[in-house]
Enzyme design. Structure first.
Site, short mmCIF file in Angstrom:
data_model
loop_
_atom_site.label_atom_id
_atom_site.label_comp_id
_atom_site.label_asym_id
_atom_site.label_seq_id
_atom_site.Cartn_x
_atom_site.Cartn_y
_atom_site.Cartn_z
N ALA A 8 -12.24 -9.72 -1.98
CA ALA A 8 -13.10 -9.99 -3.15
C ALA A 8 -13.76 -8.74 -3.71
O ALA A 8 -14.62 -8.83 -4.59
CB ALA A 8 -14.18 -11.00 -2.75
N ARG A 13 -12.33 2.21 -6.79
CA ARG A 13 -11.62 3.48 -6.59
C ARG A 13 -10.17 3.43 -7.06
O ARG A 13 -9.51 4.45 -7.20
CB ARG A 13 -11.69 3.86 -5.10
CG ARG A 13 -13.06 4.32 -4.66
CD ARG A 13 -13.21 4.32 -3.14
NE ARG A 13 -13.42 2.97 -2.59
CZ ARG A 13 -13.61 2.69 -1.30
NH1 ARG A 13 -13.61 3.67 -0.42
NH2 ARG A 13 -13.80 1.45 -0.89
C1 UD1 Z 1 -14.08 -0.86 5.14
C2 UD1 Z 1 -15.03 -0.76 6.34
C3 UD1 Z 1 -14.77 0.56 7.04
C4 UD1 Z 1 -13.34 0.65 7.50
C5 UD1 Z 1 -12.39 0.43 6.32
C6 UD1 Z 1 -10.99 0.27 6.83
C7 UD1 Z 1 -17.04 -1.97 5.67
C8 UD1 Z 1 -18.45 -1.86 5.25
N1 UD1 Z 1 -16.38 -0.83 5.87
O1 UD1 Z 1 -14.43 0.18 4.26
O2 UD1 Z 1 -15.62 0.68 8.17
O3 UD1 Z 1 -13.08 1.88 8.11
O4 UD1 Z 1 -12.73 -0.77 5.60
O5 UD1 Z 1 -10.06 0.24 5.77
O6 UD1 Z 1 -16.56 -3.06 5.81
N2 UD1 Z 1 -14.34 -6.88 0.01
C9 UD1 Z 1 -14.80 -8.14 -0.22
N3 UD1 Z 1 -16.06 -8.30 -0.72
C10 UD1 Z 1 -16.87 -7.24 -1.02
C11 UD1 Z 1 -16.38 -5.93 -0.77
C12 UD1 Z 1 -15.12 -5.80 -0.24
O7 UD1 Z 1 -14.12 -9.13 0.02
O8 UD1 Z 1 -17.98 -7.46 -1.48
C13 UD1 Z 1 -12.95 -6.72 0.48
C14 UD1 Z 1 -12.12 -5.76 -0.36
O9 UD1 Z 1 -11.42 -6.46 -1.37
C15 UD1 Z 1 -11.21 -5.12 0.66
C16 UD1 Z 1 -11.97 -5.22 1.97
O10 UD1 Z 1 -13.01 -6.15 1.78
O11 UD1 Z 1 -9.98 -5.77 0.78
C17 UD1 Z 1 -12.56 -3.87 2.40
O12 UD1 Z 1 -13.41 -3.39 1.38
P1 UD1 Z 1 -13.43 -1.87 0.96
O13 UD1 Z 1 -14.40 -1.72 -0.14
O14 UD1 Z 1 -12.06 -1.39 0.75
O15 UD1 Z 1 -14.03 -1.23 2.28
P2 UD1 Z 1 -13.88 0.27 2.75
O16 UD1 Z 1 -14.86 1.10 2.01
O17 UD1 Z 1 -12.50 0.69 2.75
CA CA Z 2 -10.63 -0.21 2.04
#
Ligand code: UD1
Ligand code: CA
Length: 450
Positions: A8, A13
């Site tokens: 979600a 980026r």
């Molecule tokens: C996240 C982890 C990080 C890890 C990395 C691995 C957290 C805070 N950090 O960082 O420790 O090393 O993944 O790839 O979790 N998403 C939602 N809702 C939101 C935000 C994100 O469903 O509100 C989903 C995104 O669509 C994505 C996943 O969660 O598929 C991860 O989110 P992303 O923003 O990519 O996290 P990272 O900064 O990569």
């Molecule tokens: Ca990620």
């Protein structure tokens, strides 16, 4: 075990109008591969409002939950947590397509065997930039995000893969403790880990943990996925795997040879002992055994039967039905047509909306004039018809079997079997004509100059 796939996020980026989970790798959206890795389990996908309809349509076997506000991965889990009924569940970030089913299986076994509340799948990266870092101390495991890390923490090479198994009761009790007092003002799912006293990590191969945040990572992941797909074909020769694009789900038979810069897309199936030469693009097509596709052909939604030869530079548009032993040569375009056994169209032709019988010879420059400005019309050619070069077949028209169409003919009427068809203006030769012509012209030019 049930599975929660977090998808979600805002995909900031990625700098795209499309969420990163829908960007394609080897013919499938990123999230498809994540769902493949957890396909044994009941799955919950967490999505934002914008993507909910597409996700529901694409993944009918999953439950889809909405995260109204993209306020962090913690908020993401919250959206699904109330629906989990199993004793424990795996959470996978939707942007980690390289994760394997075996990794998740192994994590589940470790989780059960060690009777944990929380298992974090980690990996060691030479360049851990961007990932959450794993801190282990006597209190357990803690994850610090890149943005919130000090210089010492940034040096840690063990990273969070974004894949975890949680005990359901533990997660339900502790998720409310997650705060957003960090640099991003987000609710980090990673903060849940520190509340568990029965935590462990499971190190998995660094090849499998890559998360896709940027186009560069998408490109890297595509390369890795492509190599995996190609390495699976252990009875096929790839002359240059690094330049070949084979989509997920494509089939290729034993002893076929795939040359550089070939693209095999969507539901393409290639038979045994085929050659697909340089630069050809084949999409949604079935190619039977021992077919030779010469360089630079484009083949879409078509069927090519055994022992046929296509190209170079041929274009088979959708619904081309090419039977056995057919030869289609340079610069021939075929559309929605059948070419029966043994038929040849070796050079420079357009065959559209046509049915050609067996052993037909299509001469160079033959054109089916299938369009009258309003609709497409059919051309039917019987067995063993010989079509001389530069013939136009004005459809709808039928040429019965064993006829011979003389070169340069425009066929507009029905042709009986065994007929010779001729529509040329009779040839006239005037001997010495050029000499006289030149004399006259030269005189004229001279008098003008004078
Ligand atoms: C996240 C982890 C990080 C890890 C990395 C691995 C957290 C805070 N950090 O960082 O420790 O090393 O993944 O790839 O979790 N998403 C939602 N809702 C939101 C935000 C994100 O469903 O509100 C989903 C995104 O669509 C994505 C996943 O969660 O598929 C991860 O989110 P992303 O923003 O990519 O996290 P990272 O900064 O990569
Ligand atoms: Ca990620």
């Amino acid at each position: 075990m049930e599975a929660v796939v977090l998808a979600a996020g805002k995909s900031t980026r990625m700098k795209s109008e499309t969420s990163k989970i829908f960007h394609h790798i080897c013919g499938k959206p990123v999230i498809f591969y994540v769902l493949e890795a957890v396909k044994e389990y009941k799955t919950h996908i967490v999505v934002n409002r914008r993507d909910i309809d597409s996700v529901k349509k694409m993944f009918k076997n999953s439950d889809v939950h909405i995260q109204e506000e993209p306020n962090g991965t913690g908020g993401g889990l919250k959206a699904a947590l109330g629906f989990i009924k199993s004793e424990y569940f795996v959470v996978v970030n939707g942007d980690t397509p390289l994760i394997r089913q075996e990794d998740i299986k192994q994590a589940e076994e470790t989780f059960k065997y060690k009777d944990l509340d929380c298992l974090v799948m980690t990996s060691y990266l030479e360049n851990p930039y961007g990932y959450g870092r794993i801190i282990k101390n006597k209190d357990g495991v803690k994850i610090i995000e890149e943005k919130d890390a000090d210089d010492e923490t940034k040096k840690i090479k063990e990273i969070n893969s974004g894949i975890y198994i949680f005990n359901t009761d533990f997660a339900k009790e502790n998720i409310i403790k997650i705060m957003n007092n960090n640099k991003s003002r987000e609710y980090y799912l990673t903060d849940l880990v520190q509340f568990s006293e029965k935590t462990d990590t499971l190190i998995i191969d660094k090849e499998n943990v890559m998360g896709i945040n940027t186009r560069a990572q998408l490109y890297e992941a595509r390369k890795m996925m492509q190599m995996r797909i190609i390495e699976n074909f252990d009875s096929v020769t790839f002359i240059s795997p690094e330049s070949t694009h084979v989509n997920y789900g494509v089939e290729i038979g034993k002893d076929s040879v795939i040359f550089p810069n070939v693209h095999l897309r969507n539901k393409t199936r290639i038979g045994k002992s085929c050659i697909v030469d340089t630069g050809s693009v084949i999409c949604d097509s079935i190619i039977r055994d021992n077919v030779h596709i010469e360089p630079y052909c484009v083949i879409e939604a078509s069927l090519i039967d055994s022992n046929s030869q296509i190209g170079p530079f041929a274009h088979l548009r959708p619904q081309s039905d090419i039977k056995e032993n057919v030869k289609i040569g340079n610069f021939v375009e075929v559309k929605k047509s059948t070419l029966s056994k043994g038929t040849k169209a070796s050079h420079l032709s357009y065959i559209g909306d046509a049915e050609l019988g067996e052993d037909v010879n299509v001469g160079c420059g033959t054109i089916t004039c299938n369009y009258d400005g309003y609709k497409k019309n059919k051309t039917i050619i019987g067995d063993r018809v010989f079509i001389g070069s530069d013939t136009q077949l004005v459809a709808p028209v039928t040429v019965e079997h064993d006829s011979l169409i003389a070169a340069g003919t425009t066929v507009t009427k029905y042709v009986e079997p065994y007929s010779l068809v001729l529509s040329r203006v009779p040839q006239v030769n005037k001997e010495g004509w050029v000499k006289k012509y030149r004399e006259i012209m030269e005189k004229k030019c001279k008098s003008k100059k004078d």
